[in-house]
Enzyme design. Structure first.
Site, PDB file in Angstrom:
ATOM      1  N   GLU A  74       0.838  -1.208   0.000  1.00 39.36           N
ATOM      2  CA  GLU A  74       0.000   0.000   0.000  1.00 39.36           C
ATOM      3  C   GLU A  74       0.870   1.255   0.000  1.00 39.36           C
ATOM      4  O   GLU A  74       0.518   2.267  -0.599  1.00 39.36           O
ATOM      5  CB  GLU A  74      -0.955  -0.001   1.198  1.00 39.36           C
ATOM      6  N   HIS A 121       1.678   2.146  -3.537  1.00 36.76           N
ATOM      7  CA  HIS A 121       0.600   2.928  -4.165  1.00 36.76           C
ATOM      8  C   HIS A 121       0.669   4.368  -3.657  1.00 36.76           C
ATOM      9  O   HIS A 121       0.502   5.325  -4.413  1.00 36.76           O
ATOM     10  CB  HIS A 121      -0.768   2.359  -3.791  1.00 36.76           C
ATOM     11  N   HIS A 123     -14.999 -12.071 -11.180  1.00 34.54           N
ATOM     12  CA  HIS A 123     -14.080 -11.048 -11.684  1.00 34.54           C
ATOM     13  C   HIS A 123     -14.466 -10.619 -13.098  1.00 34.54           C
ATOM     14  O   HIS A 123     -14.475  -9.447 -13.421  1.00 34.54           O
ATOM     15  CB  HIS A 123     -12.659 -11.616 -11.758  1.00 34.54           C
ATOM     16  N   GLY A 132     -15.028  -5.851 -12.895  1.00 34.01           N
ATOM     17  CA  GLY A 132     -14.448  -5.037 -13.963  1.00 34.01           C
ATOM     18  C   GLY A 132     -13.290  -5.685 -14.697  1.00 34.01           C
ATOM     19  O   GLY A 132     -12.555  -5.019 -15.416  1.00 34.01           O
TER      20      GLY A 132
END
Ligand code: ZN
Length: 701
Positions: free
Chosen positions: A483, A486, A614, A619
C-alpha cells in the site's frame, strides 16, 4: 510556487461537508451532514453543468479545467464520505450514501456522455500546441465518452443503450446467483472425530460457522459440531488442512459446481454476456471485446498472449517438479496417487511446514510495528531520497489510532506530500483488507501555490495491547509495503495537470507496478534485519529464519502460476472474438486451455466459469491478465536495483532517483510503456519474473 498543505476550509459553518477544501474536517463531519451537503452541491453542479454545456469551447480552459473546477467540491465531499464508510462505517452513513448515490451516478453519466463536451474535446484534440499530458487527458476523455456510446446515432445508439442495460442486469443476476448458490450448500459434522488432524484455527472457524447457523446451539473448536460452507475464506484453509480426503474432494467439487444448476444456473448468462459484449464492441468499432477492453490499458492483445504463453512455458517444468515433490511426500504417507486438485494444497502445506518450519507466531515476535515503520521509512529515504516525519496531532483524524505524516525531500527539506496511516483493525466499523486512497491530489492553487498530494493508507493489523507494541504478521508487513508503494505513486508525482497526476489516469494494468515493487524490499536481507527486533530480546531476525522466509516465497509458485494462467487465458480467449452458440461452448474452451496448461488431472464437470465473478460481475473482463502483467513490470524494475547491488546503498540511490523521476513522478502524464522505458532504457522483460518466481532453479536440490 510554494508547496502547501491547507487545514480544513469549510465555507458553511453549519455543514463541514459542504464545498470542503484542504484537509477534511474529520473532527466535525457527521453522517447527518451528508444528504444536505451533497444535495446542495449536486444542485449547483447540475445547474453549473447545463451552463457549461451550453457554452463549451474547444479550449483547455473551457472543455477541461472549467468542468473540473465545477465538479471538484462534489468529488471532494464524495471522496470523504466514501473514505468514512470504509473506516468508520455506520448505518446512518450508509443510508445517507444510498440516498444520494443515484443522483450522483446520473450526473456522472450525463457529464461523461455529453455530446457538446465530446465535440469540444475532439476539436481541441485536433489543435496545435498541446502538451503530452494534455493529450493524454483528452484521449482518455474522448475514449471513455466513445465507450459510453456518445458518438453513436439513431438505431445504433438505441441498440447500444439496450445492450448496456441488459449487461448491467446480467452482471447483477450473475452475482446474485453465485451468492444464493453458495449459501445453499453446507456440511455439518457432529462426531468429535470428524475434524481430527485439522488445526485449531480452522476448527474454531468452523465451530463459529455452526453457531452462526444455529445460534441456540453450543459448538466448540475442540468438540464441534462444525459447519463448512463454500465461502472462499473457509475453502482455502479447508483444502490446506483437513486430512480427510473424501471431505476435501466433496468441498472442491462443490466449489466448482457453484451456480451451475437449476434457478441459479449461470451457464446461460455466461453465453449471453459474452454475445452482448461482442456485439457492443463491434458497435463501438472494435473487432473484439478484448480490443475494446485493452484500448484503455497498457498492454495490447498479441503482447498479452505472448506473455501468458511464455509464462506457461517457464512455469510448467517448475510445476511438474513441484508436483513430483508433493507426490513423494504423499506416497510416504501412503496417500493415493495421482494427486488430484483437492490434494495439492494439503500436501503443499505439509511439505512447507517440514521444509521451512516457519511459524506465523515466531515471525510476529520480530515484527514490532514501530520498528517496521522505521524500516519502511528508512528504505524510502535511502532509495528515493524522501524523509517521512511524524506530524501527529496537527490535523483532525477520524480515530485516535490514526497517524499523520509529512513527506519531505531529504535534501531540501521541502514538503512534498503527506499521508494518514490507519494501521489497526476495528472489526466493529472498519472494512477488512488494506487499501490506499486519494485524499487530495497535487494541484496548482489560485494564488500560485501548489497543493501537495495527500494519501490515505489503510491496513487492518492486530492492534497493540497495553504495554506491548502491535506485532505484525509477515503478510501484514508485505501488505503495508504494498500500500505504501501505491501511496508513493500518488505522493511523489510532479505532474501539475491534475487529471493525470499521481495514480490518476494510470492504466489499470500498470497501476500495481509501484506497489508490487515495494513488496520486494520485505525479502531484502539488510532491510529485513533493519526493521526487525525481537519483542523480548531486541535481536534482529536471525539469518537462517530470513533464508527460510526467502526460500518459502517461491515454493510451489509454478503450480500457482499455472492456475492464474488458466484463468487469464480463459478470460482473454472468451473475449477475443469468441461467440458461443451454446453455454457448453465456453466450458469446452476452458477445458481445452486447462488441458494444455495444467499439470494436474482434469476434473470432468468442474465449471468454475459459473462463479468467475471477476470477469462476469466485476471489472476484469479481458483484464484478468493484469496481475501477471504488472508483476513482470515490478520484477523487472526491482532487478534494476539488484543489478547495482542491494547492499550498495550509494548506487541504489541513483537507480532510486531514476525510479522516482520516472515511474513515481510522471503518473498518468505519459503512456506507461514510455515511462517504463524512461526508467529502464528498454521495455520490461519477463525473465526477471521467471527468476523471482524460481522457475530457473530446481526446487528439490
Ligand atoms: Zn495494489
Amino acid at each position: 510556487m510554494t508547496p502547501c498543505l491547507l487545514l480544513p476550509q469549510t465555507p458553511d459553518p453549519t455543514n463541514p461537508l459542504y464545498r470542503p477544501a484542504g484537509l477534511p474536517a474529520f473532527d466535525r463531519i457527521l453522517p447527518e451532514h451528508v444528504v444536505p451537503a451533497m444535495e446542495r452541491m449536486l444542485e449547483e453542479a447540475e445547474t453549473g453543468f447545463s451552463a457549461l454545456e451550453a457554452s463549451v469551447q474547444p479550449t483547455w480552459r473551457s472543455a477541461v479545467e472549467a468542468l473540473d473546477d465545477l465538479m471538484r467540491p462534489l468529488g471532494a465531499a464524495w471522496g470523504i464520505v466514501h473514505h468514512l464508510q470504509g473506516v468508520q462505517a455506520s448505518d446512518p452513513l450508509r443510508e445517507a450514501i444510498e440516498a444520494v448515490q443515484p443522483r450522483f451516478v446520473t450526473l456522472s453519466l450525463r457529464v461523461g456522455q455529453s455530446r457538446a463536451f465530446y465535440d469540444a474535446l475532439t476539436a481541441l484534440r485536433a489543435s496545435e500546441g498541446l502538451s503530452e499530458a494534455q493529450v493524454r487527458v483528452l484521449d482518455e476523455r474522448i475514449r471513455s465518452a466513445r465507450h459510453a456510446g456518445v458518438a453513436l446515432d439513431g438505431s445504433a445508439r438505441d441498440r447500444f443503450n439496450e445492450i448496456s442495460q441488459e449487461l448491467a442486469q446480467a452482471g447483477l443476476h450473475f452475482a446474485h446467483h453465485v451468492l444464493d448458490a453458495t449459501k445453499a450448500v453446507s456440511w455439518e459434522w457432529t462426531d468429535p472425530t470428524d475434524m481430527d488432524g485439522a488445526p485449531e484455527t480452522l476448527r474454531a472457524q468452523l465451530a463459529q460457522a455452526y453457531k452462526r447457523a444455529h445460534p441456540e446451539a453450543e459448538a466448540t473448536a475442540a468438540q464441534g459440531p462444525w459447519r463448512m460452507t463454500l465461502e472462499r475464506a473457509l475453502v482455502a484453509p479447508f483444502l490446506e488442512h483437513v486430512p480427510d480426503r473424501a471431505k476435501r474432494e466433496a468441498v472442491y467439487r462443490a466449489y466448482g459446481h457453484i451456480a451451475t444448476e437449476g434457478a441459479h444456473d449461470n451457464g446461460p448468462l455466461v453465453q449471453r454476456i459474452l454475445c452482448l459484449r461482442d456485439e457492443k464492441a463491434k458497435l463501438l468499432g472494435y473487432p473484439t471485446y478484448a480490443a475494446l477492453s485493452t484500448a484503455s490499458k497498457m498492454a495490447e492483445v498479441p503482447a498479452i498472449y505472448d506473455l501468458l504463453h511464455q509464462l506457461r512455458e517457464a512455469a510448467r517444468p517448475a510445476a511438474r517438479r513441484e508436483l513430483t515433490a508433493l507426490e513423494e511426500r504423499a506416497a510416504r504417507a501412503d496417500a493415493p496417487l495421482p494427486l488430484m486438485p483437492w490434494d495439492v494444497a494439503f500436501w503443499r502445506e505439509r511439505v512447507k511446514e517440514e521444509r521451512f518450519q516457519i511459524r506465523d507466531e515466531e515471525l510476529r515476535a520480530y515484527l514490532q510495528e514501530p520498528k517496521v515503520l522505521e524500516g519502511l521509512f528508512a528504505v524510502v529515504q535511502d532509495v528515493f531520497g524522501v524523509e517521512v516525519v511524524a506530524a501527529d496531532g496537527q490535523v483532525p483524524v477520524w480515530d485516535p489510532s490514526v497517524r499523520f505524516f509529512h513527506v519531505r525531500d531529504a535534501r531540501s527539506s521541502e514538503l512534498v506530500a503527506a499521508f494518514y496511516l490507519d494501521p489497526y483493525s476495528r472489526p466493529e466499523n472498519k472494512r477488512a483488507g488494506a487499501w490506499m486512497d486519494t485524499c487530495l491530489g497535487r494541484r496548482r492553487l489560485e494564488g500560485g501555490d501548489t497543493q501537495v498530494p495527500v494519501a490515505y493508507l489503510v491496513c487492518n493489523a492486530t492492534p497493540p495491547t497495553p504495554g506491548r507494541p502491535a506485532l505484525l504478521s509477515f503478510d501484514e508487513v508485505t501488505t503495508l509495503f504494498h500500500e505504501f508503494g501505491h501511496g508513493l505513486h500518488h505522493m511523489l508525482t510532479r505532474v501539475d495537470v491534475e487529471p493525470v497526476a499521481g495514480i490518476d489516469g494510470v492504466e489499470w494494468d500498470a497501476v500495481e507496478l509501484p506497489s508490487q515493487f515495494m513488496e520486494n524490499w520485505c525479502y531484502d536481507i539488510p532491510t529485513l534485519r533493519g526493521m526487525t527486533s525481537h519483542v523480548e530480546t531486541g535481536e534482529p531476525m536471525p539469518h537462517d529464519l530470513i533464508e527460510r522466509l526467502r526460500a518459502a516465497r517461491t515454493f510451489c509458485e509454478g503450480l500457482a502460476t499455472l492456475r492464474q494462467l488458466v484463468l487469464g487465458l480463459t478470460d482473454l480467449r472468451l473475449h477475443d472474438g469468441f461467440v458461443p452458440a451454446s453455454p457448453d461452448d465456453a466450458f469446452r474452451l476452458q477445458e481445452g486451455i486447462e488441458r494444455e496448461t495444467s499439470v494436474l488431472p482434469f476434473v470432468e464437470g468442474y465449471r468454475q466459469l459459473c462463479s468467475f465473478q471477476h470477469i462476469f460481475a466485476g471489472g476484469y473482463a479481458a483484464g484478468y491478465y493484469s496481475y501477471k502483467w504488472a508483476e513482470v513490470l515490478s520484477a523487472d524494475a526491482f532487478e534494476a536495483f539488484e543489478e547495482v547491488g542491494l547492499d550498495n546503498r550509494e548506487a541504489l540511490r541513483e537507480v532510486g532517483r531514476r525510479f522516482r523521476d520516472t515511474v513515481l513522478a510522471l503518473g498518468g502524464s505519459r503512456h506507461p510503456s514510455a515511462i517504463y522505458r524512461d526508467f529502464r532504457g528498454r521495455d520490461a522483460r519477463p525473465d526477471a519474473l521467471f527468476r523471482q518466481s524460481g522457475f530457473t532453479e530446481t526446487i528439490d536440490a
